[in-house]
Design a protein around this motif. Structure first.
Motif, PDB file in Angstrom:
ATOM      1  N   ALA A 133       0.867  -1.173   0.000  1.00  0.00           N
ATOM      2  CA  ALA A 133       0.000   0.000   0.000  1.00  0.00           C
ATOM      3  C   ALA A 133       0.906   1.226   0.000  1.00  0.00           C
ATOM      4  O   ALA A 133       2.139   1.108   0.019  1.00  0.00           O
ATOM      5  N   ALA A 134       0.327   2.410  -0.024  1.00  0.00           N
ATOM      6  CA  ALA A 134       1.117   3.636  -0.042  1.00  0.00           C
ATOM      7  C   ALA A 134       2.007   3.708   1.194  1.00  0.00           C
ATOM      8  O   ALA A 134       1.567   3.422   2.314  1.00  0.00           O
ATOM      9  N   GLY A 135       3.270   4.060   0.991  1.00  0.00           N
ATOM     10  CA  GLY A 135       4.212   4.202   2.094  1.00  0.00           C
ATOM     11  C   GLY A 135       4.868   2.919   2.531  1.00  0.00           C
ATOM     12  O   GLY A 135       5.471   2.871   3.607  1.00  0.00           O
ATOM     13  N   GLU A 136       4.802   1.879   1.694  1.00  0.00           N
ATOM     14  CA  GLU A 136       5.361   0.578   2.083  1.00  0.00           C
ATOM     15  C   GLU A 136       6.435   0.103   1.108  1.00  0.00           C
ATOM     16  O   GLU A 136       6.382   0.382  -0.093  1.00  0.00           O
ATOM     17  N   LEU A 137       7.382  -0.647   1.653  1.00  0.00           N
ATOM     18  CA  LEU A 137       8.428  -1.326   0.896  1.00  0.00           C
ATOM     19  C   LEU A 137       8.267  -2.818   1.137  1.00  0.00           C
ATOM     20  O   LEU A 137       8.280  -3.270   2.288  1.00  0.00           O
ATOM     21  N   VAL A 138       8.103  -3.593   0.065  1.00  0.00           N
ATOM     22  CA  VAL A 138       7.903  -5.036   0.187  1.00  0.00           C
ATOM     23  C   VAL A 138       9.031  -5.766  -0.537  1.00  0.00           C
ATOM     24  O   VAL A 138       9.311  -5.494  -1.714  1.00  0.00           O
ATOM     25  N   LEU A 139       9.676  -6.683   0.170  1.00  0.00           N
ATOM     26  CA  LEU A 139      10.768  -7.482  -0.383  1.00  0.00           C
ATOM     27  C   LEU A 139      10.282  -8.908  -0.594  1.00  0.00           C
ATOM     28  O   LEU A 139       9.872  -9.571   0.368  1.00  0.00           O
ATOM     29  N   PHE A 140      10.320  -9.374  -1.819  1.00  0.00           N
ATOM     30  CA  PHE A 140       9.897 -10.737  -2.136  1.00  0.00           C
ATOM     31  C   PHE A 140      11.115 -11.657  -2.158  1.00  0.00           C
ATOM     32  O   PHE A 140      11.993 -11.522  -3.018  1.00  0.00           O
ATOM     33  N   ASP A 141      11.152 -12.591  -1.210  1.00  0.00           N
ATOM     34  CA  ASP A 141      12.176 -13.631  -1.194  1.00  0.00           C
ATOM     35  C   ASP A 141      11.664 -14.767  -2.077  1.00  0.00           C
ATOM     36  O   ASP A 141      11.012 -15.683  -1.616  1.00  0.00           O
ATOM     37  N   ARG A 142      11.962 -14.685  -3.347  1.00  0.00           N
ATOM     38  CA  ARG A 142      11.342 -15.428  -4.446  1.00  0.00           C
ATOM     39  C   ARG A 142       9.946 -14.842  -4.678  1.00  0.00           C
ATOM     40  O   ARG A 142       9.332 -14.295  -3.778  1.00  0.00           O
ATOM     41  N   SER A 143       9.484 -14.985  -5.911  1.00  0.00           N
ATOM     42  CA  SER A 143       8.277 -14.268  -6.301  1.00  0.00           C
ATOM     43  C   SER A 143       7.518 -15.048  -7.353  1.00  0.00           C
ATOM     44  O   SER A 143       7.632 -16.275  -7.443  1.00  0.00           O
ATOM     45  N   TRP A 144       6.758 -14.308  -8.173  1.00  0.00           N
ATOM     46  CA  TRP A 144       6.023 -14.960  -9.259  1.00  0.00           C
ATOM     47  C   TRP A 144       6.949 -15.588 -10.286  1.00  0.00           C
ATOM     48  O   TRP A 144       6.514 -16.363 -11.133  1.00  0.00           O
ATOM     49  N   TYR A 145       8.245 -15.278 -10.197  1.00  0.00           N
ATOM     50  CA  TYR A 145       9.200 -15.878 -11.133  1.00  0.00           C
ATOM     51  C   TYR A 145       9.517 -17.333 -10.799  1.00  0.00           C
ATOM     52  O   TYR A 145      10.329 -17.961 -11.490  1.00  0.00           O
ATOM     53  N   ASN A 146       8.882 -17.877  -9.775  1.00  0.00           N
ATOM     54  CA  ASN A 146       9.002 -19.318  -9.525  1.00  0.00           C
ATOM     55  C   ASN A 146       8.594 -20.115 -10.758  1.00  0.00           C
ATOM     56  O   ASN A 146       9.150 -21.176 -11.045  1.00  0.00           O
ATOM     57  N   ARG A 147       7.594 -19.583 -11.468  1.00  0.00           N
ATOM     58  CA  ARG A 147       7.111 -20.319 -12.641  1.00  0.00           C
ATOM     59  C   ARG A 147       8.163 -20.416 -13.721  1.00  0.00           C
ATOM     60  O   ARG A 147       8.237 -21.424 -14.443  1.00  0.00           O
ATOM     61  N   ALA A 148       8.991 -19.391 -13.862  1.00  0.00           N
ATOM     62  CA  ALA A 148      10.029 -19.400 -14.893  1.00  0.00           C
ATOM     63  C   ALA A 148      11.271 -20.157 -14.455  1.00  0.00           C
ATOM     64  O   ALA A 148      12.143 -20.435 -15.283  1.00  0.00           O
ATOM     65  N   GLY A 149      11.361 -20.475 -13.157  1.00  0.00           N
ATOM     66  CA  GLY A 149      12.537 -21.153 -12.634  1.00  0.00           C
ATOM     67  C   GLY A 149      12.246 -22.566 -12.171  1.00  0.00           C
ATOM     68  O   GLY A 149      12.247 -23.516 -12.962  1.00  0.00           O
ATOM     69  N   VAL A 150      11.966 -22.695 -10.883  1.00  0.00           N
ATOM     70  CA  VAL A 150      11.820 -24.026 -10.300  1.00  0.00           C
ATOM     71  C   VAL A 150      10.656 -24.798 -10.917  1.00  0.00           C
ATOM     72  O   VAL A 150      10.763 -26.013 -11.149  1.00  0.00           O
ATOM     73  N   GLU A 151       9.536 -24.128 -11.197  1.00  0.00           N
ATOM     74  CA  GLU A 151       8.390 -24.853 -11.753  1.00  0.00           C
ATOM     75  C   GLU A 151       8.698 -25.370 -13.160  1.00  0.00           C
ATOM     76  O   GLU A 151       8.287 -26.464 -13.538  1.00  0.00           O
ATOM     77  N   ASN A 221      21.572 -31.440  -9.503  1.00  0.00           N
ATOM     78  CA  ASN A 221      21.770 -32.270 -10.687  1.00  0.00           C
ATOM     79  C   ASN A 221      21.237 -31.622 -11.968  1.00  0.00           C
ATOM     80  O   ASN A 221      21.302 -32.224 -13.033  1.00  0.00           O
ATOM     81  N   ARG A 222      20.692 -30.405 -11.844  1.00  0.00           N
ATOM     82  CA  ARG A 222      20.065 -29.764 -13.003  1.00  0.00           C
ATOM     83  C   ARG A 222      20.619 -28.351 -13.195  1.00  0.00           C
ATOM     84  O   ARG A 222      19.871 -27.425 -13.483  1.00  0.00           O
ATOM     85  N   TRP A 223      21.910 -28.213 -13.031  1.00  0.00           N
ATOM     86  CA  TRP A 223      22.537 -26.885 -13.106  1.00  0.00           C
ATOM     87  C   TRP A 223      22.298 -26.235 -14.461  1.00  0.00           C
ATOM     88  O   TRP A 223      21.884 -25.073 -14.542  1.00  0.00           O
ATOM     89  N   GLN A 224      22.531 -26.958 -15.539  1.00  0.00           N
ATOM     90  CA  GLN A 224      22.370 -26.384 -16.874  1.00  0.00           C
ATOM     91  C   GLN A 224      20.910 -26.097 -17.198  1.00  0.00           C
ATOM     92  O   GLN A 224      20.604 -25.106 -17.887  1.00  0.00           O
ATOM     93  N   ASP A 225      20.004 -26.926 -16.695  1.00  0.00           N
ATOM     94  CA  ASP A 225      18.580 -26.665 -16.915  1.00  0.00           C
ATOM     95  C   ASP A 225      18.171 -25.341 -16.274  1.00  0.00           C
ATOM     96  O   ASP A 225      17.413 -24.554 -16.865  1.00  0.00           O
ATOM     97  N   TYR A 226      18.676 -25.108 -15.064  1.00  0.00           N
ATOM     98  CA  TYR A 226      18.376 -23.841 -14.398  1.00  0.00           C
ATOM     99  C   TYR A 226      19.019 -22.674 -15.143  1.00  0.00           C
ATOM    100  O   TYR A 226      18.446 -21.579 -15.213  1.00  0.00           O
ATOM    101  N   SER A 227      20.205 -22.894 -15.685  1.00  0.00           N
ATOM    102  CA  SER A 227      20.875 -21.838 -16.441  1.00  0.00           C
ATOM    103  C   SER A 227      20.055 -21.451 -17.666  1.00  0.00           C
ATOM    104  O   SER A 227      19.870 -20.266 -17.971  1.00  0.00           O
ATOM    105  N   ARG A 228      19.567 -22.459 -18.388  1.00  0.00           N
ATOM    106  CA  ARG A 228      18.745 -22.167 -19.575  1.00  0.00           C
ATOM    107  C   ARG A 228      17.465 -21.449 -19.172  1.00  0.00           C
ATOM    108  O   ARG A 228      17.039 -20.501 -19.856  1.00  0.00           O
ATOM    109  N   ALA A 229      16.838 -21.906 -18.091  1.00  0.00           N
ATOM    110  CA  ALA A 229      15.594 -21.283 -17.644  1.00  0.00           C
ATOM    111  C   ALA A 229      15.829 -19.825 -17.245  1.00  0.00           C
ATOM    112  O   ALA A 229      15.023 -18.935 -17.562  1.00  0.00           O
TER     113      ALA A 229
END
Length: 305
Positions: A133-151, A221-229
């Motif tokens: 809301a107005a006057g707030e700072l929010v820090l996302f420790d992981r976010s909607w980008y889970n879908r592009a990474g781990v998922e 075991n999926r280092w390169q897969d994460y790199s591509r993602a």
């Protein structure tokens, strides 16, 4: 006087050849050029490196408080996303950012696995409820980008869901920006050797073991897969309204200072902190009719230390 100036000139010349870094200006949080950082110089003793880190972090904390007051004063809404591989150092930077701040103004969002109901919702829905809301700072420790990474890597979403995310995410973020939300996105880059070292450190430390999960072990075991993602994610979602910034995080302390100082430079904050309060002598207090209850009627914490 001449000898002193000569020494200063020699020191200046050495710094020019030693390389340049950017560190925080305690007055404005802006970048200033200095010589090679003690944190990057292996010849500097550990004690001196630690002192340099503590001093710089103290300066950055002062600037973060100014930023917090400015966000509150101006009614700004700021979102910072922290993404990266497991053990990349996201949590460490978040911890240093929130340390001097008011939890009523700055909060951390670290959502767990979605519930069965949430899995049927619009993908961004549960994240929208966490926005500032107005006057707030929010820090996302992981976010909607889970879908592009781990998922994506672990097969928790279909190809159709993944490509729909890459299409809709830039538009989603543009909508947030048009609504008055500032979005800053950081990707923490760690080498496979350093990640492995941190994993082994967590295995041997009972206070850090909770940071490791079966998912983290499988990810090794999926280092390169994460790199591509990651590469695909940056290509599709690095938009003008919400840029990605990559933080080299093999050295934790350098990553802390570099990330925080960069974040401060992104926002045009001003010093609107309240003026220093003056504590006048306490006024005499009437204590007529008050007697402290007997100590044996209260439950005290045992003083064993």
């Amino acid at each position: 006087m001449g000898k002193q100036m000569g020494k200063q000139q020699v020191a200046k010349t050495k710094n020019q050849h030693a390389g340049k870094i950017k560190t925080a200006n305690p007055k404005r949080g802006e970048a200033v050029l200095e010589g090679l950082s003690p944190l990057a110089d292996p010849k500097v003793k550990k004690k001196k490196r630690n002192k340099f880190y503590a001093d710089e972090l103290r300066n950055l904390h002062i600037e973060l408080v100014k930023l917090q007051e400015w966000i509150k004063h101006e009614g700004r809404k700021v979102v910072v996303l922290f993404e990266g591989r497991d053990a990349a150092g996201k949590g460490g930077v978040i911890k240093r950012i929130i340390e001097p701040l008011n939890p009523r103004t700055c909060r951390v969002v670290a959502l767990g696995t979605p519930t069965e109901r949430q899995k049927t919702e619009w993908y961004f829905q549960r994240y929208c409820a966490m926005l500032p809301a107005a006057g707030e700072l929010v820090l996302f420790d992981r976010s909607w980008y889970n879908r592009a990474g781990v998922e994506r890597v672990m097969g928790f979403c279909s190809d159709a869901e993944y490509w729909e995310f890459l299409r809709s995410c830039p538009e989603f973020e543009r909508i947030l920006v048009r609504s008055g939300i500032t979005i800053v996105k950081y990707w923490f880059s760690v080498s496979d050797e350093e990640q492995e070292r941190r994993f082994r450190s967590r295995v041997g430390d009972p206070t850090k073991r909770w940071k490791l999960s079966p998912m983290d072990i499988e990810a090794r075991n999926r280092w390169q897969d994460y790199s591509r993602a990651k590469d695909d994610m940056l290509v599709h979602t690095d938009i003008e309204q919400a840029r990605w910034y990559v933080v080299n995080s093999d050295n934790k302390k350098r990553a802390h200072l570099n990330c925080i100082s960069h974040f401060l430079r992104l926002l045009p904050y001003k010093d609107v902190t309240p003026k220093k309060m003056k504590l006048s002598p306490r006024k005499p207090e009437k204590r007529e009719g008050y007697a402290r209850p007997p100590l044996e009627t209260q439950n005290f914490v045992p003083e064993i230390f």
